[in-house]
Design a protein around this motif. Sequence first.
Motif, short mmCIF file in Angstrom:
data_model
loop_
_atom_site.label_atom_id
_atom_site.label_comp_id
_atom_site.label_asym_id
_atom_site.label_seq_id
_atom_site.Cartn_x
_atom_site.Cartn_y
_atom_site.Cartn_z
N ASP A 136 -27.90 -50.14 54.21
CA ASP A 136 -28.04 -48.80 53.63
C ASP A 136 -29.06 -48.82 52.50
OD1 ASP A 136 -26.13 -47.87 55.35
OD2 ASP A 136 -24.51 -47.84 53.89
N GLN A 137 -28.96 -49.83 51.62
CA GLN A 137 -29.90 -49.95 50.51
C GLN A 137 -31.33 -50.05 51.01
OE1 GLN A 137 -29.26 -53.24 47.61
NE2 GLN A 137 -31.45 -53.64 47.85
N LYS A 138 -31.55 -50.89 52.00
CA LYS A 138 -32.90 -51.10 52.54
C LYS A 138 -33.46 -49.82 53.13
CE LYS A 138 -35.41 -53.92 55.94
NZ LYS A 138 -35.27 -55.00 56.96
N GLU A 139 -32.64 -49.10 53.90
CA GLU A 139 -33.12 -47.90 54.57
C GLU A 139 -33.38 -46.78 53.56
OE1 GLU A 139 -34.63 -46.26 57.99
OE2 GLU A 139 -33.88 -48.29 57.63
N LEU A 140 -32.49 -46.63 52.58
CA LEU A 140 -32.69 -45.62 51.53
C LEU A 140 -33.99 -45.88 50.76
CD1 LEU A 140 -29.08 -45.28 50.08
CD2 LEU A 140 -30.38 -43.44 51.16
N ALA A 141 -34.20 -47.15 50.39
CA ALA A 141 -35.41 -47.50 49.64
C ALA A 141 -36.66 -47.18 50.46
CB ALA A 141 -35.37 -48.97 49.26
N LYS A 142 -36.62 -47.50 51.74
CA LYS A 142 -37.77 -47.26 52.61
C LYS A 142 -38.07 -45.75 52.74
CE LYS A 142 -37.68 -49.45 56.49
NZ LYS A 142 -37.33 -49.80 57.90
N VAL A 143 -37.02 -44.96 52.99
CA VAL A 143 -37.20 -43.53 53.23
C VAL A 143 -37.68 -42.81 51.97
CG1 VAL A 143 -36.01 -41.37 53.77
CG2 VAL A 143 -35.61 -43.40 55.16
N PHE A 144 -37.04 -43.09 50.83
CA PHE A 144 -37.43 -42.36 49.62
C PHE A 144 -38.78 -42.84 49.08
CE2 PHE A 144 -33.02 -40.93 49.66
CZ PHE A 144 -33.22 -39.58 49.38
N HIS A 145 -39.15 -44.07 49.34
CA HIS A 145 -40.52 -44.50 49.01
C HIS A 145 -41.52 -43.73 49.87
CE1 HIS A 145 -43.84 -47.11 47.85
NE2 HIS A 145 -44.14 -47.24 49.12
N TRP A 146 -41.21 -43.57 51.15
CA TRP A 146 -42.05 -42.79 52.07
C TRP A 146 -42.14 -41.33 51.64
CZ3 TRP A 146 -39.72 -39.30 55.83
CH2 TRP A 146 -40.63 -38.75 56.73
N LEU A 147 -41.08 -40.80 51.05
CA LEU A 147 -41.09 -39.42 50.56
C LEU A 147 -41.79 -39.27 49.21
CD1 LEU A 147 -37.51 -38.20 51.57
CD2 LEU A 147 -39.69 -37.45 52.53
N GLY A 148 -42.27 -40.38 48.68
CA GLY A 148 -43.08 -40.30 47.47
C GLY A 148 -42.35 -40.60 46.17
N PHE A 149 -41.18 -41.19 46.24
CA PHE A 149 -40.41 -41.50 45.04
C PHE A 149 -40.66 -42.94 44.59
CE2 PHE A 149 -38.27 -37.82 46.64
CZ PHE A 149 -37.72 -37.19 45.53
N GLU A 150 -40.54 -43.15 43.29
CA GLU A 150 -40.48 -44.50 42.75
C GLU A 150 -39.04 -44.97 42.88
OE1 GLU A 150 -41.16 -46.94 38.56
OE2 GLU A 150 -41.51 -44.79 38.66
N VAL A 151 -38.81 -46.01 43.65
CA VAL A 151 -37.46 -46.47 43.95
C VAL A 151 -37.07 -47.62 43.02
CG1 VAL A 151 -35.94 -47.46 45.71
CG2 VAL A 151 -37.68 -45.75 46.36
N VAL A 152 -35.90 -47.49 42.41
CA VAL A 152 -35.36 -48.51 41.51
C VAL A 152 -33.99 -48.91 42.05
CG1 VAL A 152 -34.67 -49.09 39.16
CG2 VAL A 152 -36.59 -47.52 39.55
N VAL A 153 -33.77 -50.20 42.27
CA VAL A 153 -32.51 -50.67 42.85
C VAL A 153 -31.74 -51.50 41.83
CG1 VAL A 153 -31.47 -52.10 44.66
CG2 VAL A 153 -33.48 -50.68 45.18
N HIS A 154 -30.44 -51.24 41.72
CA HIS A 154 -29.53 -52.04 40.90
C HIS A 154 -28.35 -52.46 41.77
CE1 HIS A 154 -31.55 -51.03 37.09
NE2 HIS A 154 -31.74 -49.84 37.64
N ARG A 155 -27.91 -53.69 41.60
CA ARG A 155 -26.85 -54.22 42.45
C ARG A 155 -25.68 -54.74 41.62
NH1 ARG A 155 -28.06 -55.68 47.62
NH2 ARG A 155 -26.73 -57.53 47.46
#
Length: 345
Positions: A136-155
């Motif tokens: 889920d994390q990987k797919e969300l990061a990919k899609v929102f980066h494609w939509l033009g967002f700066e993606v920040v992940v915390h685990r």
Amino acid sequence: MDKKESFNRICQNKVFLLETLSVEAEIILQHVQQAGIITMREYGNLSDIPQREKRVISLLDKLMGKGEETCRRFIELLRKDDILEIFPLLKDHAVISSPANPVRQYKIAQNPRGTCVIINNVHFATLKERIGSDLDQKELAKVFHWLGFEVVVHRNKTAAEMKNLLEGMGKTVDGDCFVCCILSHGIKEGVCGTDENVISVDEIREPFNGINCQRLIGKPKLFFIQACRGKRNQNRVQVQADSSEDGESEMEVDGDDFDITIPADTDFLIARSTTDGHLSYRDLKEGSFFIQSLCRKLKKHCPEGEDILTVLVHVNNEVSSQGIICKQMPVHEVAMRKKLVLLPP
């Protein structure tokens, strides 16, 4: 009226226009040229395209590339009686309707659009590991980066760490839009941190309201929460429950069970993976029903100009139809004043 009203209408109804106008592609090209919307040379180039569907899609792309005024003239052409006789499906369709008070859209112009923060809790003190959440994390990061967002992940954050992280972001975040995705175990009262303490939805949302986050005043703030909202579940092979009380269940329910009402603050959308009191399912090998569907529908419908609420209806329809034994129904709370269209930059 929105300065891009006609452009947006064509963009949002592109698939409908393609299917409708392709029936008589050459005729619509002739009318567009005769109306002076395209030049004779452009008409010739479009006519040379062998497949009628490709001919129409090229026409629509060219019109949109010419700007709002050209799009407005094209829509006016579609409203004419002789066109409606040839293409009766256009009658009473939104693409040519003239609403007295059209719903405006949020301005999404910056690149990057804003920040998308993803909090992914996988490992807990005593609760079951949330296998599949990394997908889920990987797919969300990919899609929102494609939509033009700066993606920040915390685990793997405790409840206190999640709260402090969000409060800190509320003081610094900027852009035309903000997205927050939280993937974790959950109970009725809220989302679990890795220490099994709980952070409520109000605590998740509050750092970004108009008082605490003035940079986002009047701008859309989206929250997608994958966590359980109760204990009710129907076990199924290869599914686990994201509830702190699910014991040895192999069903992953990623639901969050918080009593949320529409916030008084404006421009918020809170989308939850399941209804009150129910589990939210996550496939151990493919990720959660809700997040994976959300990503698929964003990829499919955002380029078509669909607004985010319409995208979520597509998600609801797909998720609710999944599973034979297990069933799940996502829900969302809306306090939006305008339509939000997230076109890939």
